[in-house]
Design an enzyme around this catalytic site. Structure first.
Site, PDB file in Angstrom:
ATOM      1  N   ARG A 342       0.829  -1.209   0.000  1.00  0.00           N
ATOM      2  CA  ARG A 342       0.000   0.000   0.000  1.00  0.00           C
ATOM      3  C   ARG A 342       0.865   1.261   0.000  1.00  0.00           C
ATOM      4  NH1 ARG A 342      -5.397   1.864   0.650  1.00  0.00           N
ATOM      5  NH2 ARG A 342      -6.208  -0.247   0.638  1.00  0.00           N
ATOM      6  N   GLU A 753      -9.615   6.487   6.952  1.00  0.00           N
ATOM      7  CA  GLU A 753      -8.163   6.711   6.880  1.00  0.00           C
ATOM      8  C   GLU A 753      -7.733   7.935   6.083  1.00  0.00           C
ATOM      9  OE1 GLU A 753      -7.958   2.576   5.500  1.00  0.00           O
ATOM     10  OE2 GLU A 753      -6.092   2.444   6.628  1.00  0.00           O
TER      11      GLU A 753
HETATM   12  N1  MTE Z   1     -12.066   6.280  14.335  1.00  0.00           N
HETATM   13  C1  MTE Z   1     -12.117   6.041  15.662  1.00  0.00           C
HETATM   14  N2  MTE Z   1     -12.848   6.866  16.430  1.00  0.00           N
HETATM   15  N3  MTE Z   1     -11.454   4.994  16.218  1.00  0.00           N
HETATM   16  C2  MTE Z   1     -10.689   4.148  15.452  1.00  0.00           C
HETATM   17  O1  MTE Z   1     -10.097   3.199  15.985  1.00  0.00           O
HETATM   18  N4  MTE Z   1      -9.852   3.599  13.202  1.00  0.00           N
HETATM   19  C3  MTE Z   1      -9.530   4.090  11.873  1.00  0.00           C
HETATM   20  C4  MTE Z   1     -10.754   4.797  11.269  1.00  0.00           C
HETATM   21  N5  MTE Z   1     -11.329   5.731  12.201  1.00  0.00           N
HETATM   22  C5  MTE Z   1     -10.595   4.385  14.045  1.00  0.00           C
HETATM   23  C6  MTE Z   1     -11.338   5.481  13.521  1.00  0.00           C
HETATM   24  C7  MTE Z   1      -9.102   3.073  10.947  1.00  0.00           C
HETATM   25  S1  MTE Z   1      -7.495   2.573  11.002  1.00  0.00           S
HETATM   26  C8  MTE Z   1      -9.938   2.523  10.016  1.00  0.00           C
HETATM   27  S2  MTE Z   1      -9.383   1.407   8.891  1.00  0.00           S
HETATM   28  C9  MTE Z   1     -11.364   2.874   9.958  1.00  0.00           C
HETATM   29  O2  MTE Z   1     -11.722   3.804  10.960  1.00  0.00           O
HETATM   30  C10 MTE Z   1     -12.178   1.598  10.126  1.00  0.00           C
HETATM   31  O3  MTE Z   1     -13.519   1.831  10.173  1.00  0.00           O
HETATM   32  P1  MTE Z   1     -14.437   2.085   8.879  1.00  0.00           P
HETATM   33  O4  MTE Z   1     -13.945   1.152   7.804  1.00  0.00           O
HETATM   34  O5  MTE Z   1     -15.788   1.759   9.337  1.00  0.00           O
HETATM   35  O6  MTE Z   1     -14.235   3.509   8.503  1.00  0.00           O
HETATM   36  N1  HPA Z   2      -5.883  -2.227   4.512  1.00  0.00           N
HETATM   37  C1  HPA Z   2      -6.090  -2.496   5.815  1.00  0.00           C
HETATM   38  N2  HPA Z   2      -6.030  -3.693   6.321  1.00  0.00           N
HETATM   39  C2  HPA Z   2      -5.752  -4.698   5.506  1.00  0.00           C
HETATM   40  C3  HPA Z   2      -5.516  -4.500   4.146  1.00  0.00           C
HETATM   41  C4  HPA Z   2      -5.595  -3.192   3.618  1.00  0.00           C
HETATM   42  O1  HPA Z   2      -5.390  -2.935   2.418  1.00  0.00           O
HETATM   43  N3  HPA Z   2      -5.252  -5.687   3.597  1.00  0.00           N
HETATM   44  C5  HPA Z   2      -5.314  -6.576   4.607  1.00  0.00           C
HETATM   45  N4  HPA Z   2      -5.616  -5.994   5.762  1.00  0.00           N
HETATM   46 MO1  MOS Z   3      -7.245   0.530   9.519  1.00  0.00          MO
HETATM   47  S1  MOS Z   3      -5.216   0.622   9.590  1.00  0.00           S
HETATM   48  O1  MOS Z   3      -7.173  -0.300   7.972  1.00  0.00           O
HETATM   49  O2  MOS Z   3      -7.523  -0.694  10.665  1.00  0.00           O
END
Ligand code: MTE
Ligand code: HPA
Ligand code: MOS
Length: 819
Positions: A342, A753
């Site tokens: 990534r 993210e």
């Molecule tokens: N927001 C909060 N409040 N707490 C979290 O742990 N994790 C982040 C993001 N926002 C997180 C957050 C990460 S690393 C990801 S991948 C996404 O939320 C995952 O949730 P979603 O796919 O539902 O957005």
């Molecule tokens: N993003 C986050 N988590 C993951 C991924 C990715 O692309 N692939 C496997 N785990």
């Molecule tokens: Mo988020 S780093 O893909 O949990």
């Protein structure tokens, strides 16, 4: 003074669960405030009143055991002796286990092998798990863990990922992406610009640490409550460690107090250990890592060492070149294959690289196994090209924004170095244009230049940086989700899906989807907890895909149920009416048919009752898999991402050049979430993501000693952003009028993210401020985290080098370029 973000009034206003926002909209552009969508977080009140239960709040039976971990004191060596008898003899101790007590699998590597549940012989990092002790109290367990007699034949620790890469000491093979003749693009280029950087790692610092509670169930099974982004993987690993079928393990996650990627793979070991204890003792077992143990035992964001060499034309437009990324993976693969991939996929950020080669190495070091963290390598990849943008601008004497804009993907230059066509180019250009004017970039640039010219001590800097982030798991099979919808006979609705709630508002969004499809108030729809016995074989909640995948699966379930109810209405309720399917709709808590709302209407509750009496199933399963995506890793070509999410930020800083201290004085953000599912939650994600990214690049510094022991192992030595670090002015807006060009859930875009990487603008602004001290044409190197110490060192290096060249950044002579 902190200016309120335009939409944040919406998140603050409602006062009863499910109630629509109806507050004061003064100062808020009413058109933008999608009242129905801007619902507050489903647990907002519980969060702020302390009623939301986290793992440690769950009541356990009085006979529950508490587990502590025995950690390796050294980073590398052979475990010669592990005498646990003194541990067993300690007060309150009930059970002590190590490698040889595991009945099933001992390697719990999530994707690739390499993660022993307990050390057998070889110790790979300081803090690695040697044994576990279960006692009547948390205190007794922790005290007992200290009594072990540990003898290790210590060996030198390998802590330098660059040296490891040179020795080919890698956790996974090197991967290369290439487009066109990169060597020729360098030899033909008018200018060659090059640079290097070190980007530090990051501790997740979730407020709730790693924690679980495991209860033995009937026969051979266990029920696992865990703070966990990937319940299905934990189910699998617990079953394998115990040597029992997956169906004997049920994993439940109600919510996490933050995950941020740190609970995608690294919540499992603790569940496995607690499950072993629970089965052996037939007692419930709790495992909650102390903050210090959590920081020592678990992996972090990967530090990166990167370098680039790019050929540009006289306008500063990149023709091609070479980029090399070395990710410090720690001792085992964990998710590093996908994380460094990534990073490589984001080495272009929002710019066309031309004919480029991107190489990604996965270095092995004797530290905890680095893992997922918001952005998943993407931020580290983007940092290199953003450094290049500033370097090119200073070399050519142009404003960095001018160079960035010239290099953006555009028509005719829309193909990435891995072969995916970038869509929504107009959105990207217009987003940056809008932010440029709303932030008053050029007037402030002129004002800051004038200020710096007359200010010897305080120097200000300004930077606009864009974000283009690919949405989809790059492991294709993970792009799927399931949901289970139940309607009870009172009309209330229960939705379950594969995603987990970590504060990001996923459950709120999924409930909104179901309410919308069934024409109900949000308060009619509820989510309990994520459970592997309700929706099986789930993907981690990660890659920002939670709402995209589970929202679609929930929608699919709701549509199936709706179809069934419609068929029932046509055949049984109103058989003589001559209605067609298309005449029916669920809206405002009613099923309505025909024009003019007249004749055919039935309230949702009555409809459900009638359908039940009519023996119609009121439960439906939904499923979704993302279309169009593929990546051929052999060829390093494909379309790994369903779409891209965009954003941009302008940050301004003021640096005290005598001390290296600085302030982030103003931040303006414009971010693309397509047609937002929930603008209030999305703005919260943008604010939080930005601040977390700012912490990564500025104050959060991980320190190990020469023997590989982590020194920054608590809040006293590791500084996450605090309230006072908020920019004095912080304007966050959602881009309007650009629905997703792909058929994502209601044309929204993932938000979890991407905003994290907007914080690169803070680092770029710091370099911009420092460049005002440098000779023309130079922009000093600034590794991260750019602590005041590093800023001061960059200033000192410039003073030492005088006009010999930029600090730590040898200037390449255009005339001597060799490809
Ligand atoms: N927001 C909060 N409040 N707490 C979290 O742990 N994790 C982040 C993001 N926002 C997180 C957050 C990460 S690393 C990801 S991948 C996404 O939320 C995952 O949730 P979603 O796919 O539902 O957005
Ligand atoms: N993003 C986050 N988590 C993951 C991924 C990715 O692309 N692939 C496997 N785990
Ligand atoms: Mo988020 S780093 O893909 O949990």
């Amino acid at each position: 003074m902190r200016t309120l973000t335009k939409l944040s009034a919406a998140s603050a206003a409602p006062d009863r669960a499910g109630e629509e926002y109806a507050g004061d909209t003064k100062g808020v552009d009413a058109k933008r405030l999608d009242k129905k969508a801007a619902q507050r977080h489903e647990s907002a009140i519980k969060h702020v009143t302390g009623q939301a239960a986290y793992i440690d709040d769950l009541p356990a039976p009085a006979n529950a055991l508490h587990i502590a971990i025995g950690l390796s004191p050294l980073a590398h060596g052979r475990l010669e002796r592990l005498d646990l008898d003194p541990v067993r003899a300690m007060p309150g101790v009930v059970d002590v286990i190590s490698f040889h007590d595991v009945p099933g699998h001992t390697d719990i590597g999530p994707v690739f092998h390499g993660d022993p549940i307990f050390v057998e012989n070889e110790i790979s990092y300081a803090g690695q798990c040697l044994f576990a002790v279960a006692a009547d109290s948390h205190d007794a367990a922790r005290r007992a863990a200290k009594a072990a007699i540990i003898e290790i034949d210590e060996q030198p620790a390998s802590l330098d990922p660059v040296a490891a890469t040179e020795k080919n000491d890698l956790v996974r093979p090197t991967h290369v992406q290439q487009s066109g003749d990169w060597q020729q693009s360098l030899s033909n280029a008018r200018h060659v610009v090059s640079g290097e950087q070190f980007i530090g790692g990051q501790e997740h610092f979730y407020l709730e640490g790693q924690a679980c509670l495991v209860t033995p169930s009937e026969d051979e099974g266990v029920v696992v409550h865990t703070s966990n982004q990937h319940p299905s993987e934990t189910q699998k690993l617990v079953a394998e460690v115990l040597g029992i079928p997956f169906h004997a393990v049920t994993v439940e996650v109600r919510r996490m107090g933050g995950g941020f990627g740190g609970k995608e793979t690294q919540a499992s070991p603790w569940a496995c250990i607690a499950a072993l204890i629970a089965r052996r003792t037939q007692r419930p077992a709790r495992l909650r890592l102390s903050r210090g143990d959590d920081m020592r035992l678990t992996g972090k964001r990967h530090p990166f060492h990167s370098r680039y060499r790019l050929g540009v034309d006289d306008d500063g437009v990149i023709q091609g070149g070479d980029m090399t990324l070395i990710g410090d993976c720690g001792y085992s693969p964990d998710l590093s294959e996908a994380i460094v991939d990534r990073a490589m996929f984001h080495a272009d950020n929002a710019y066309s690289l031309g004919a480029a080669r991107v190489t990604g190495h996965r270095a092995r070091t004797h530290t905890a196994s680095n893992t997922a963290f918001r952005g998943f390598g993407g931020p580290q990849g983007m940092m290199l090209i953003e450094q290049a943008m500033d370097d090119i601008a200073h070399r050519l004497g142009e404003d960095p924004l001018t160079i960035r804009k010239r290099n953006l993907y555009r028509h005719g230059r829309e193909t990435t170095h891995y072969g995916q066509e970038v869509e929504q180019l107009d959105l990207l250009h217009s987003l940056i244009g809008q932010l440029e004017s709303s932030s008053d970039y050029w007037a402030r640039r002129a004002e800051i230049s004038a200020y710096n010219a007359r200010s010897p001590i305080i120097r200000r800097g300004l930077a606009l940086t864009p974000v283009k982030f690919g949405i989809s798991f790059t492991a294709k099979h993970l792009n799927q989700a399931g949901a289970l919808l139940h309607v009870y006979t009172d009309g209330s609705v229960m939705i379950n899906h594969g995603g987990t709630e970590m504060g990001q508002g996923l459950h709120t969004k999924v409930c909104q989807v179901v309410a919308r499809e069934l024409g109900l108030e949000l308060s009619c729809v509820s989510i309990s907890a994520t459970r592997t016995d309700k929706v099986p074989n789930t993907s981690p909640t990660a890659a920002s895909s939670g709402a995209d995948l589970n929202g679609q699966a929930a929608r699919d379930a709701a549509l199936k149920l709706r179809e069934r109810l419609f068929a029932f209405a046509l055949e049984t309720l109103w058989p003589q009416a001559g209605l067609k399917l298309g005449d029916l709709q669920l809206k405002g808590g009613m099923l309505m048919a025909g024009s003019g709302e007249g004749k055919y209407r039935i309230a949702w509750g009555e409809l459900v009752q009638a359908a039940y009496i009519g023996r119609v199933s009121l439960s439906a399963q939904g499923f979704y898999s993302t279309p169009l995506i593929h990546y051929d890793r052999e060829a390093a070509k494909g379309r790994p991402f369903y779409y891209f999410a965009y954003g941009a930020a302008v940050s301004e800083v003021a640096v005290d050049t005598l001390s290296g201290e600085y302030q982030v004085t103003r931040v303006d953000i414009l971010h693309d979430v397509g047609d937002s599912l929930n603008p209030a939650i999305d703005i919260g994600q943008i604010e939080g993501g930005f601040i977390q990214g700012m912490g990564w690049l500025t104050s959060e510094e991980l320190k190990w000693n020469d023997a590989g022991r982590l020194l920054s192992d608590g809040p006293a030595t590791y500084k996450i952003p605090a309230f006072g670090d908020l920019p004095a002015t912080f304007n966050v807006e959602l881009l309007e009028g650009h629905p997703n060009s792909q058929a994502s859930i209601y044309r929204s875009k993932a938000v979890g993210e991407p905003p994290f990487m907007l914080a690169i603008s803070v680092w770029s602004a710091l370099r911009n401020a420092l460049a005002s001290l440098a000779p023309d044409g130079q922009c000093p190197r600034l590794d991260t985290p750019a602590t005041p110490e590093r800023v001061l060192m960059a200033i000192a290096a410039m003073q030492d080098h005088g006009d010999k060249g930029p600090a730590g950044h040898p200037r390449e002579d255009d005339a001597h370029v060799q490809a």
